[in-house]
Write an enzyme that holds these catalytic residues in place. Structure first.
Site, PDB file in Angstrom:
ATOM      1  N   ASP A 150       0.854  -1.195   0.000  1.00 20.90           N
ATOM      2  CA  ASP A 150       0.000   0.000   0.000  1.00 20.90           C
ATOM      3  C   ASP A 150       0.895   1.252   0.000  1.00 20.90           C
ATOM      4  O   ASP A 150       1.858   1.313  -0.773  1.00 20.90           O
ATOM      5  CB  ASP A 150      -0.977  -0.045   1.177  1.00 20.90           C
ATOM      6  CG  ASP A 150      -2.110   0.981   1.065  1.00 20.90           C
ATOM      7  OD1 ASP A 150      -3.138   0.661   0.452  1.00 20.90           O
ATOM      8  OD2 ASP A 150      -1.955   2.099   1.576  1.00 20.90           O
ATOM      9  N   TYR A 159      -3.235  10.783   0.319  1.00 19.37           N
ATOM     10  CA  TYR A 159      -4.073  10.794  -0.882  1.00 19.37           C
ATOM     11  C   TYR A 159      -4.146  12.203  -1.468  1.00 19.37           C
ATOM     12  O   TYR A 159      -4.078  12.383  -2.686  1.00 19.37           O
ATOM     13  CB  TYR A 159      -5.476  10.270  -0.557  1.00 19.37           C
ATOM     14  CG  TYR A 159      -5.474   8.809  -0.204  1.00 19.37           C
ATOM     15  CD1 TYR A 159      -5.569   7.834  -1.186  1.00 19.37           C
ATOM     16  CD2 TYR A 159      -5.337   8.392   1.121  1.00 19.37           C
ATOM     17  CE1 TYR A 159      -5.537   6.484  -0.862  1.00 19.37           C
ATOM     18  CE2 TYR A 159      -5.300   7.048   1.455  1.00 19.37           C
ATOM     19  CZ  TYR A 159      -5.402   6.107   0.460  1.00 19.37           C
ATOM     20  OH  TYR A 159      -5.353   4.771   0.778  1.00 19.37           O
ATOM     21  N   HIS A 176      -4.492  -7.797  -0.184  1.00 19.38           N
ATOM     22  CA  HIS A 176      -3.837  -6.512   0.041  1.00 19.38           C
ATOM     23  C   HIS A 176      -3.120  -6.427   1.383  1.00 19.38           C
ATOM     24  O   HIS A 176      -2.094  -5.766   1.499  1.00 19.38           O
ATOM     25  CB  HIS A 176      -4.913  -5.421  -0.053  1.00 19.38           C
ATOM     26  CG  HIS A 176      -4.393  -4.031   0.011  1.00 19.38           C
ATOM     27  ND1 HIS A 176      -3.667  -3.470  -1.010  1.00 19.38           N
ATOM     28  CD2 HIS A 176      -4.498  -3.067   0.966  1.00 19.38           C
ATOM     29  CE1 HIS A 176      -3.353  -2.223  -0.690  1.00 19.38           C
ATOM     30  NE2 HIS A 176      -3.831  -1.959   0.504  1.00 19.38           N
TER      31      HIS A 176
END
Length: 389
Positions: free
Chosen positions: A184, A311, A366
């Site tokens: 990630d 982000y 993930h």
């Protein structure tokens, strides 16, 4: 790189005040649930019936003190760096010459992701492995996440996190060269370290391949590249809503999740279900206690809003590995079958010029360090074995 006096790490033990536990239980008891949209459960996001059950267990069954004790079983420290108090686990390896390994988590994860993989890396002999493969593990809470957060502190994108971790590993802890691994956001940080500090890195290993997501990048794609671009198109259409809101209006979103534990749980558990190799049953892979340990850390630290910042930084800045640049340190990658995106090696090789190991795994998704700690630890050991100095 001169930073004046090197700051001294201080031992850290987590203890959430009893009144914070009581406040959480009271808020959970007052949860106001939405109605369930028509159609299949989970079709439009978190299933109401599931969350009711999870909230009830969080209120009446979950033992935070037990989760806290699991974390406190490992040596933890805080050090003032970059205008924040950076939290990290520092677990010495058991072997003749342990290799320093920086482990970087992502969103919506935390250092709780690493509690099963750390002993497999630091003490391989305990699990039937070779003590010569031992690592000394340094696992920070990402800046702005969990125990590396306090209100009003500076915000960090992946590039700034990489710089901070380079200072931690070299200036603070004195590791001249080290290994790095991540998934990630941790894969972006790890890649950036390989690009920016190649002389310090023995190699980098990732379980997410952080390539630019451009379906028009290849004029005449191979069948495998075409498969990936199809995956990418579907992912962009159906799965990236969270990225857009976290990347454009993180402050607005943070009010709801800083105030409502049920809202926070709904936002996070949906990702644990969607991105793991669970076949739709999230608790077939993660126990409720594992899920709630991670969510509770976000809750008690109040860090959900600041955890959105990478982000925003990614959406409003350049890619961590600049256009036309390459990462030239030895690189390893393991592709888990339900990872959010699975680019082919041919595309990865355009950025990573020295891919030494590329493994396609049988199971997992993930959250690989939680889902498949043994398999991931085996891969990390195998990749770094020939690179140890």
């Amino acid at each position: 790189m001169s930073h004046g006096t090197t700051p001294e790490p201080q031992p850290f033990t987590l203890h959430v005040p009893d009144e914070d536990l009581a406040d959480l239980r009271e808020r959970l008891a007052r949860t106001r649930f939405p109605d369930q949209a028509p159609g299949e459960p989970w079709a439009y996001g978190t299933d109401v019936a599931y969350l009711r059950d999870l909230v009830g267990y969080w209120r009446d069954g979950f033992d935070w003190r037990k989760a806290e004790a699991r974390l406190n079983a490992w040596p933890q420290f805080r050090v003032p760096l970059g205008g924040i108090d950076l939290h990290y686990l520092h677990v010495e390896g058991r072997g003749p010459d342990p290799c320093p390994l920086l482990l970087s988590h992502g969103w919506p994860g935390s250092v709780f992701e690493f509690l099963e993989i750390i002993p497999r890396l630091t003490d391989p002999a305990r699990y039937g492995g070779d003590p010569a493969d031992a690592f000394t593990v340094i696992a920070p809470s990402l800046p702005g996440f969990g125990l590396s957060f306090r209100p009003g502190q500076p915000r960090f994108g992946a590039e700034e996190m990489a710089d901070l971790f380079a200072i931690l590993m070299g200036d603070v802890l004195g590791y001249r060269r080290f290994a790095a691994q991540g998934g990630d956001w941790g894969s972006f940080i790890t890649s950036r370290l390989g690009y920016r500090y190649p002389e310090r890195l023995l190699g980098i290993h990732m379980n997410l391949m952080p390539l630019r997501r451009d379906p028009q990048a290849v004029a005449d794609p191979t069948p495998e590249e075409a498969r990936y671009f199809g995956e990418l198109t579907r992912w962009t259409k159906e799965e990236t809503g969270y990225q857009w809101i976290q990347g454009t209006r993180p402050q607005t979103l943070s009010f709801a999740m800083t105030d409502s534990p049920a809202g926070l749980a709904a936002w996070i558990v949906e990702k644990f279900r969607a991105w793991s190799d669970c076949g739709g049953d999230v608790e077939s892979v993660f126990s409720r206690d594992e899920i709630l340990s991670n969510i509770s850390l976000y809750w008690f630290t109040g860090a959900i809003g600041s955890s959105f910042w990478p982000y925003y930084a990614r959406m409003h800045g350049p890619w961590p590995v600049p256009d036309g640049a390459t990462v030239d340190v030895p690189t390893g990658y393991c592709q888990f079958p339900t990872e959010i995106l699975r680019p082919p090696r041919s595309l990865a090789a355009r950025t990573y010029t020295d891919i030494r190991r590329w493994s396609v795994m049988e199971r997992g998704g993930h959250f690989a360090a939680m889902e498949q700690p043994e398999a991931l630890a085996d891969e990390i050991r195998a990749f770094f074995r020939p690179l140890r100095s």
